[in-house]
Write a protein that holds these residues in place. Structure first.
Motif, PDB file in Angstrom:
ATOM      1  N   GLY A 256       0.827  -1.195   0.000  1.00 23.08           N
ATOM      2  CA  GLY A 256       0.000   0.000   0.000  1.00 23.08           C
ATOM      3  C   GLY A 256       0.865   1.251   0.000  1.00 23.08           C
ATOM      4  N   GLY A 257       0.541   2.194  -0.871  1.00 25.58           N
ATOM      5  CA  GLY A 257       1.394   3.358  -1.058  1.00 25.58           C
ATOM      6  C   GLY A 257       2.248   3.243  -2.303  1.00 25.58           C
ATOM      7  N   GLY A 258       2.296   2.030  -2.872  1.00 23.30           N
ATOM      8  CA  GLY A 258       2.916   1.800  -4.157  1.00 23.30           C
ATOM      9  C   GLY A 258       4.366   2.237  -4.253  1.00 23.30           C
ATOM     10  N   LEU A 259       4.723   2.691  -5.442  1.00 22.99           N
ATOM     11  CA  LEU A 259       6.097   3.088  -5.739  1.00 22.99           C
ATOM     12  C   LEU A 259       6.423   4.487  -5.237  1.00 22.99           C
ATOM     13  CD1 LEU A 259       6.291   1.661  -9.354  1.00 22.99           C
ATOM     14  CD2 LEU A 259       7.729   0.937  -7.440  1.00 22.99           C
ATOM     15  N   ILE A 260       5.409   5.190  -4.740  1.00 22.56           N
ATOM     16  CA  ILE A 260       5.634   6.539  -4.223  1.00 22.56           C
ATOM     17  C   ILE A 260       6.047   6.511  -2.753  1.00 22.56           C
ATOM     18  CG2 ILE A 260       4.610   8.822  -3.850  1.00 22.56           C
ATOM     19  CD1 ILE A 260       4.906   8.083  -6.802  1.00 22.56           C
ATOM     20  N   GLU A 261       5.317   5.752  -1.938  1.00 21.03           N
ATOM     21  CA  GLU A 261       5.507   5.833  -0.495  1.00 21.03           C
ATOM     22  C   GLU A 261       6.410   4.759   0.091  1.00 21.03           C
ATOM     23  OE1 GLU A 261       1.786   6.127   1.522  1.00 21.03           O
ATOM     24  OE2 GLU A 261       1.089   7.825   0.319  1.00 21.03           O
ATOM     25  N   ASN A 262       6.613   3.648  -0.609  1.00 19.87           N
ATOM     26  CA  ASN A 262       7.401   2.568  -0.015  1.00 19.87           C
ATOM     27  C   ASN A 262       8.914   2.698  -0.153  1.00 19.87           C
ATOM     28  OD1 ASN A 262       5.471   0.556   1.224  1.00 19.87           O
ATOM     29  ND2 ASN A 262       4.548   0.804  -0.802  1.00 19.87           N
ATOM     30  N   PRO A 263       9.461   3.098  -1.295  1.00 16.74           N
ATOM     31  CA  PRO A 263      10.928   3.211  -1.384  1.00 16.74           C
ATOM     32  C   PRO A 263      11.556   4.099  -0.311  1.00 16.74           C
ATOM     33  CG  PRO A 263       9.995   3.212  -3.576  1.00 16.74           C
ATOM     34  CD  PRO A 263       8.829   3.278  -2.620  1.00 16.74           C
ATOM     35  N   PRO A 264      10.959   5.252   0.070  1.00 13.24           N
ATOM     36  CA  PRO A 264      11.592   6.059   1.122  1.00 13.24           C
ATOM     37  C   PRO A 264      11.722   5.352   2.465  1.00 13.24           C
ATOM     38  CG  PRO A 264       9.985   7.370  -0.102  1.00 13.24           C
ATOM     39  CD  PRO A 264       9.801   5.940  -0.528  1.00 13.24           C
ATOM     40  N   ARG A 265      10.947   4.302   2.693  1.00 13.10           N
ATOM     41  CA  ARG A 265      10.985   3.608   3.979  1.00 13.10           C
ATOM     42  C   ARG A 265      12.291   2.863   4.205  1.00 13.10           C
ATOM     43  NH1 ARG A 265       5.405   0.288   4.104  1.00 13.10           N
ATOM     44  NH2 ARG A 265       6.121  -0.220   6.215  1.00 13.10           N
ATOM     45  N   MET A 266      13.053   2.607   3.125  1.00  9.91           N
ATOM     46  CA  MET A 266      14.340   1.908   3.293  1.00  9.91           C
ATOM     47  C   MET A 266      15.521   2.870   3.241  1.00  9.91           C
ATOM     48  SD  MET A 266      15.217   0.078  -0.346  1.00  9.91           S
ATOM     49  CE  MET A 266      15.146   0.955  -1.915  1.00  9.91           C
ATOM     50  N   LEU A 267      15.274   4.157   3.101  1.00  4.45           N
ATOM     51  CA  LEU A 267      16.358   5.102   2.841  1.00  4.45           C
ATOM     52  C   LEU A 267      16.589   6.075   3.996  1.00  4.45           C
ATOM     53  CD1 LEU A 267      15.460   6.077  -0.834  1.00  4.45           C
ATOM     54  CD2 LEU A 267      17.074   4.325  -0.064  1.00  4.45           C
ATOM     55  N   PRO A 268      17.847   6.524   4.159  1.00  4.63           N
ATOM     56  CA  PRO A 268      18.101   7.633   5.085  1.00  4.63           C
ATOM     57  C   PRO A 268      17.542   8.928   4.488  1.00  4.63           C
ATOM     58  CG  PRO A 268      20.089   7.106   3.866  1.00  4.63           C
ATOM     59  CD  PRO A 268      19.075   6.065   3.479  1.00  4.63           C
ATOM     60  N   LYS A 269      17.337   9.927   5.342  1.00  5.45           N
ATOM     61  CA  LYS A 269      16.689  11.158   4.891  1.00  5.45           C
ATOM     62  C   LYS A 269      17.476  11.891   3.805  1.00  5.45           C
ATOM     63  CE  LYS A 269      14.174  12.037   9.207  1.00  5.45           C
ATOM     64  NZ  LYS A 269      12.867  11.707   8.628  1.00  5.45           N
ATOM     65  N   HIS A 270      18.804  11.715   3.764  1.00  2.00           N
ATOM     66  CA  HIS A 270      19.599  12.470   2.798  1.00  2.00           C
ATOM     67  C   HIS A 270      19.637  11.822   1.412  1.00  2.00           C
ATOM     68  CE1 HIS A 270      22.568   9.504   4.195  1.00  2.00           C
ATOM     69  NE2 HIS A 270      23.216   9.728   3.047  1.00  2.00           N
ATOM     70  N   LEU A 271      18.977  10.679   1.253  1.00  3.34           N
ATOM     71  CA  LEU A 271      18.948  10.004  -0.038  1.00  3.34           C
ATOM     72  C   LEU A 271      17.513   9.801  -0.513  1.00  3.34           C
ATOM     73  CD1 LEU A 271      21.676   7.235   0.388  1.00  3.34           C
ATOM     74  CD2 LEU A 271      21.862   9.368  -0.922  1.00  3.34           C
ATOM     75  N   THR A 272      17.340   9.804  -1.822  1.00  3.02           N
ATOM     76  CA  THR A 272      16.030   9.575  -2.417  1.00  3.02           C
ATOM     77  C   THR A 272      16.147   8.535  -3.525  1.00  3.02           C
ATOM     78  OG1 THR A 272      14.096  10.672  -3.386  1.00  3.02           O
ATOM     79  CG2 THR A 272      16.247  11.379  -4.184  1.00  3.02           C
ATOM     80  N   ALA A 273      15.044   7.867  -3.807  1.00  4.37           N
ATOM     81  CA  ALA A 273      15.015   6.865  -4.870  1.00  4.37           C
ATOM     82  C   ALA A 273      14.622   7.546  -6.176  1.00  4.37           C
ATOM     83  CB  ALA A 273      14.034   5.758  -4.530  1.00  4.37           C
ATOM     84  N   ARG A 274      15.546   7.575  -7.114  1.00  2.38           N
ATOM     85  CA  ARG A 274      15.266   8.151  -8.429  1.00  2.38           C
ATOM     86  C   ARG A 274      14.903   6.986  -9.356  1.00  2.38           C
ATOM     87  NH1 ARG A 274      19.936  11.719 -10.537  1.00  2.38           N
ATOM     88  NH2 ARG A 274      19.097  13.182  -8.983  1.00  2.38           N
TER      89      ARG A 274
END
Length: 344
Positions: A256-274
């Motif tokens: 739930g939250g798809g490709l928008i909300e789930n990838p940030p859950r594995m990342l530190p705040k200074h990195l983003t999923a491109r």
């Protein structure tokens, strides 16, 4: 006022059939036994399930737990009468979550609640649960079947699952300290919507004017109902060797939250999923839903997995080899982007 009727009442008179419940337990005991693994006897009937971490080969383990259901996908099972795969969904939704933390799933428990126990339906559901446990190397060590008259409509039931996994101390995911800009994102394919977004799926079906018994426009040889009940994919066997080898830095289970909300859950705040959305291997079911429902690309991406069940952050120089190994293990896999520094 009290009734003058002195006929003795039984629990069965109140709608609860203990004998049927006992018979169901006898039917599912062999299924649970099939899932036996090191550390678990997988014998049902006690007051609690027991698991021996030492016998499972752990030295200094950290436990990881998860619980989930399958949402309104259950409605499709009720309406089609197809109950044999919904148990796989239940296991997968729980097991894939703890896998994303780097944990090996160890044991599973289920909760099945209904107004009137139908042994055939319940056994079919549990068969699916056992199949999911077997596929993920997870022992089915217990559960609860609750018959609750008046709580559910005829033919309806609810499911919940509970899993416990373990990892050696220091090996949990995500490994955020090791992540750097330029790390690759590897997508691992899904089997369909899995068990998320089904309230919207059902609205799309309603708008399409198709019956669940009609041919699926996106899946040759299947009815629409059967196609939409395609079970959630389990990733334990393909991903666990890579996790144990320390080749994965982070995993996002695309729920739930798809490709928008789930990838940030594995990342530190200074990195983003491109994510390179043009690279995605979008399954026909999602194209059909977007067209029939007039759903915007952004709404699709934040509701559904769009054909990507897991997203892994890995070293860029190992990405191609990891993709090749995942494909050899039977997965659809490809490089779908990279990590970048968060702007602002």
């Amino acid at each position: 006022m009290t009734s003058d009727n002195k006929t003795p009442l039984t629990y069965r008179d109140a709608g609860v059939d203990i004998d049927a419940g006992d018979a169901l337990v006898d039917r599912i005991k062999p299924l649970a036994a099939m899932t036996r693994r090191a550390g678990a006897a997988a014998d049902l009937g006690g007051f609690g399930g027991v698991f021996d971490l030492k016998a499972a080969g752990f030295d200094d383990p950290v436990l990881v737990s998860g619980t989930d259901g399958v949402g309104t996908k259950l409605k499709l099972a009720f309406e089609t009468g197809l109950h044999d795969t919904i148990g796989i969904d239940l296991v997968a939704m729980c097991v894939n979550d703890v896998l994303a933390q780097g944990a090996e799933p160890l044991f599973f428990l289920d909760y099945f609640a209904t107004g009137k126990l139908e042994q055939g339906v319940a056994a079919s559901v549990v068969e699916g649960i056992a199949k999911g446990c077997l596929e993920s190397g997870c022992a089915l060590i217990g559960g609860e079947t609750a018959e609750m008259p008046g709580m559910y409509a005829d033919g309806h039931y609810d499911l919940a699952g509970f899993v416990v996994g373990a990892a050696e101390r220091g090996s949990l995911l995500p490994s955020t300290a090791s992540m750097t800009p330029g790390d690759a994102l590897v997508a691992i394919g899904s089997s369909g919507p899995h068990s998320n977004g089904y309230s919207l799926v059902r609205r799309v079906v309603e708008r399409s004017g198709l019956a669940l018994s009609d041919n699926a426009p996106f899946a040759e040889g299947l009815s629409l109902g059967a196609a939409l009940l395609t079970p959630t994919r389990l990733y334990v066997k393909s991903l666990m060797p890579l996790i144990k080898a320390g080749r994965i830095k982070g995993l996002a289970h695309i729920t739930g939250g798809g490709l928008i909300e789930n990838p940030p859950r594995m990342l530190p705040k200074h990195l983003t999923a491109r994510i390179d959305y043009d690279s995605l291997d979008i399954l026909p079911v999602f194209e059909w839903m977007a067209e029939v429902g007039g759903i915007t690309p952004h709404e699709m991406r934040r509701t559904f997995n769009m054909g990507t069940g897991m997203l892994a952050a890995v070293p860029a120089d190992d990405a191609d080899a990891i993709v090749a190994e995942l494909k050899a293990a039977g997965e659809r896999a490809w490089v779908a982007g990279e990590l970048a520094t968060t702007e602002g």
